[in-house]
Design a protein around this motif. Structure first.
Motif, short mmCIF file in Angstrom:
data_model
loop_
_atom_site.label_atom_id
_atom_site.label_comp_id
_atom_site.label_asym_id
_atom_site.label_seq_id
_atom_site.Cartn_x
_atom_site.Cartn_y
_atom_site.Cartn_z
N PHE C 13 0.94 -1.24 -0.04
CA PHE C 13 -0.01 -0.06 -0.01
C PHE C 13 1.04 1.20 -0.12
CE2 PHE C 13 -1.27 3.19 3.10
CZ PHE C 13 -2.26 3.86 2.48
N SER C 14 1.90 1.33 1.00
CA SER C 14 2.79 2.44 0.99
C SER C 14 3.39 2.52 -0.26
CB SER C 14 3.66 2.30 2.11
OG SER C 14 3.02 2.07 3.48
N GLY C 16 2.78 1.67 -3.08
CA GLY C 16 1.70 2.13 -4.37
C GLY C 16 1.33 3.77 -4.01
N GLY C 17 1.17 3.88 -2.86
CA GLY C 17 0.87 5.20 -2.71
C GLY C 17 1.94 6.22 -3.08
N VAL C 18 3.09 5.77 -3.13
CA VAL C 18 4.20 6.73 -3.50
C VAL C 18 4.20 6.73 -5.19
CG1 VAL C 18 6.56 6.96 -3.86
CG2 VAL C 18 5.95 6.31 -1.64
N ALA C 20 1.54 6.23 -6.95
CA ALA C 20 0.19 6.66 -7.61
C ALA C 20 0.50 8.17 -7.58
CB ALA C 20 -1.03 6.38 -6.70
N ALA C 21 1.09 8.75 -6.20
CA ALA C 21 1.51 10.13 -6.06
C ALA C 21 2.09 10.81 -7.25
CB ALA C 21 2.09 10.35 -4.71
N LEU C 22 3.21 9.97 -7.19
CA LEU C 22 4.24 10.45 -8.47
C LEU C 22 3.78 10.34 -9.96
CD1 LEU C 22 7.89 8.94 -7.13
CD2 LEU C 22 6.83 11.20 -6.79
N PHE C 23 2.98 9.54 -10.21
CA PHE C 23 2.60 9.20 -11.59
C PHE C 23 1.23 9.38 -12.14
CE2 PHE C 23 6.58 6.39 -11.04
CZ PHE C 23 7.04 6.67 -12.15
N SER C 71 0.02 0.74 -7.66
CA SER C 71 -1.22 1.54 -7.51
C SER C 71 -2.44 0.88 -7.18
CB SER C 71 -1.34 2.35 -8.64
OG SER C 71 -0.26 3.38 -8.80
N HIS C 74 -2.45 -0.34 -3.93
CA HIS C 74 -2.57 0.90 -2.99
C HIS C 74 -4.13 1.03 -2.67
CE1 HIS C 74 -2.28 4.97 -1.40
NE2 HIS C 74 -3.31 5.18 -2.37
#
Lengths: 128, 250, 117
Positions: C13-14, C16-18, C20-23, C71, C74
């Motif tokens: 999850f973590s 994936g969070g990174v 999703a946030a970046l891309f 993602s 996530h």
């Protein structure tokens, strides 16, 4: 031990504090991001289906409904990024000896900087 | 002398021997801009209604006994001034997410059990051996946990946490932050024991990082950050099992 | 008591969070706006060519699959915990099936689509 009073739990607990509402909005971004990613898979599928199929799909996506959906998706995705980068300094503090890297600086170094670089790179590739 | 200014305190009342349901009782209290909410409660108890029951001790934000809901916010009542609410009435209730014993007094039992569960003290294998002198610690090592050691167990964070209210297995912000505080202490050797408690069931994983614990903490402990860091340690330990067999010196 | 396997899901999850946030904002910009807004003419053709060239290159395919997989997990994890927080706490185990199963299915689907591009 007679008669302790237990408060009932409200179903709509997430409306009880502004911080809870902000939390719920942050969590709900995942529903919209997931929805967008499914649409992205459809786009990739059409790309694999040949030029004509892809052009047809792009023309559908340029309609007002899909445009609106993508505006919503963009807002949700950006809000996810902003809230995620706000959490990074709390979850992953960087210590320089006795001092913690200040949160705003940590958010820029570990969040906003890479984010803007990646976004600019991808957009540049498509537009160049 | 001018007419004395007053304001209204609406106080949560519950006496288990006579009340089936809690009720609110309104009291007119003198308004003094130097008074905190606790001063007004003590005035009520001394001058109007001796049956009003509330906890307090130090009056200076150190003992952590006087936490209550003030207009819906978990606050140390010794640290919120009447002048911040005057002339509007102030509603005073016991901390939410705890069973109410009487009036403004909540039961501490569940919290104490959770606090004890994380072993909030230094654990060492060589505890009886003092031949080596003191356990030295550098300022940089102290900085790793100092913020999390400021907790006064006032339980405001539990009253601010929706997960603490809904999930019994959840150890809660203060206990988890204290567990992490000792795990981060360079003198401590008890991390594995604590993780065996913290990583079970919903004990730590119930946390969804709402973050309100950190917002209401009067000591700036940042339990929310401590919990995420502790989860990351838990994740590292999880994957370590596949890298190094049990007992290997990693 | 046994330590929870939640550590595994939380780690994904973590990560994936990174990702999703970046891309994801950039992905939305490209597939939601830049490509459809190119019209029917040369601009659209050129953007499509660029997009297809990138997605068709195997290192990008692999990276994209990684970003998408993480993602998806996530989102699945966050959706599961949101539903738990909204009152389905007692079904926390059962919710793993649609949430993580869905993420896995979406990942397999993404792999097949990328293979074909």
């Amino acid at each position: 031990m007679s008669g302790q009073f237990h408060r009932p739990h409200a179903w709509a607990w997430f409306l009880e504090r502004p911080g809870y509402v902000r939390f719920m909005v942050r969590e709900l971004t995942s529903f919209f991001v997931a929805g967008y990613l499914i649409v992205l898979l459809v786009t990739l599928g059409r790309l694999g289906g040949g030029e004509a199929a892809f052009a047809e799909w792009l023309s559908a996506l340029s309609g007002p409904g899909w445009m609106l959906a993508h505006v919503v998706a963009l807002i949700a995705a950006v809000w996810h990024s902003i809230t995620w980068f706000a959490a990074v300094p709390q979850a992953m503090p960087v210590y320089l000896g006795e001092k913690k890297l200040p949160a705003p600086l940590a958010a820029v170094v570990m969040g906003y900087g890479p984010w803007l670089t990646v976004t600019a790179g991808i957009v540049w590739w498509v537009l160049r | 002398m001018s007419t004395e200014l007053t304001m209204t305190l609406e106080v949560f009342r519950y006496h288990p021997e006579t009340d089936h349901e809690p009720r609110f009782q309104a009291y007119e209290v003198p308004y003094d801009e130097d008074w905190v909410v606790l001063d007004a409660l003590n005035w009520i108890k001394d001058h109007v209604d001796g049956s009003l029951t509330h906890r307090w001790s130090c009056r200076m934000g150190v003992c952590g006994s006087c936490g209550m809901m003030v207009n819906g916010d978990p606050k140390l009542t010794c640290a919120v001034f009447l002048k911040d609410y005057y002339p509007r009435p102030i509603k005073v209730e016991p901390l939410v997410n705890f069973p109410v014993e009487r009036d403004l007094v909540v039961s501490l039992d569940g919290f104490m059990d959770k606090l004890e569960a994380v072993k909030p003290y230094i654990i060492r294998d060589d505890v009886n051996d003092t031949s080596g002198g003191e356990y030295l610690q550098s300022p940089a090592e102290l900085a790793q946990y100092k913020q999390y050691s400021m907790c006064i167990n006032c339980m405001l964070c539990y009253a601010a946490c929706p997960v603490a209210g809904h999930e019994d297995e959840f150890l809660g912000p203060a206990a988890l932050a204290l567990g992490h505080r000792y795990n981060k202490d360079s003198r401590d050797q008890g991390q594995a024991e604590r993780l065996d408690v913290m990583l079970v069931g919903e004990a730590i994983w119930g946390c969804t990082f709402v973050g309100e614990c950190t917002v209401v903490c009067p000591k700036h402990v940042d339990p929310a950050g401590a919990i995420q860091q502790a989860k990351a340690v838990g994740a590292q330990e999880f994957f370590k099992r596949f890298v190094a067999p049990k007992g290997a010196g990693v | 008591m046994k330590r929870s396997d939640e550590a595994f899901w939380w780690a994904l999850f973590s990560a994936g969070g990174v990702m999703a946030a970046l891309f994801v904002p950039a992905f939305v910009l490209v597939t939601g706006f830049l490509l459809p807004a190119g019209g029917d003419g040369a601009v659209a053709a050129e953007r499509t060519t660029q997009f297809a060239a990138a997605v068709g290159w195997w290192p990008v395919k692999l990276a994209l699959l990684g970003v998408l997989a993480l993602s998806f997990v996530h989102c699945g994890h966050r959706i599961r915990h949101t539903l738990m927080d909204l009152g389905l706490r007692r079904y926390s185990g059962l919710l793993k099936v649609p949430c993580y199963g869905g993420a896995l299915a979406a990942t397999v689907w993404a792999a097949l689509l990328l293979w074909r591009v």
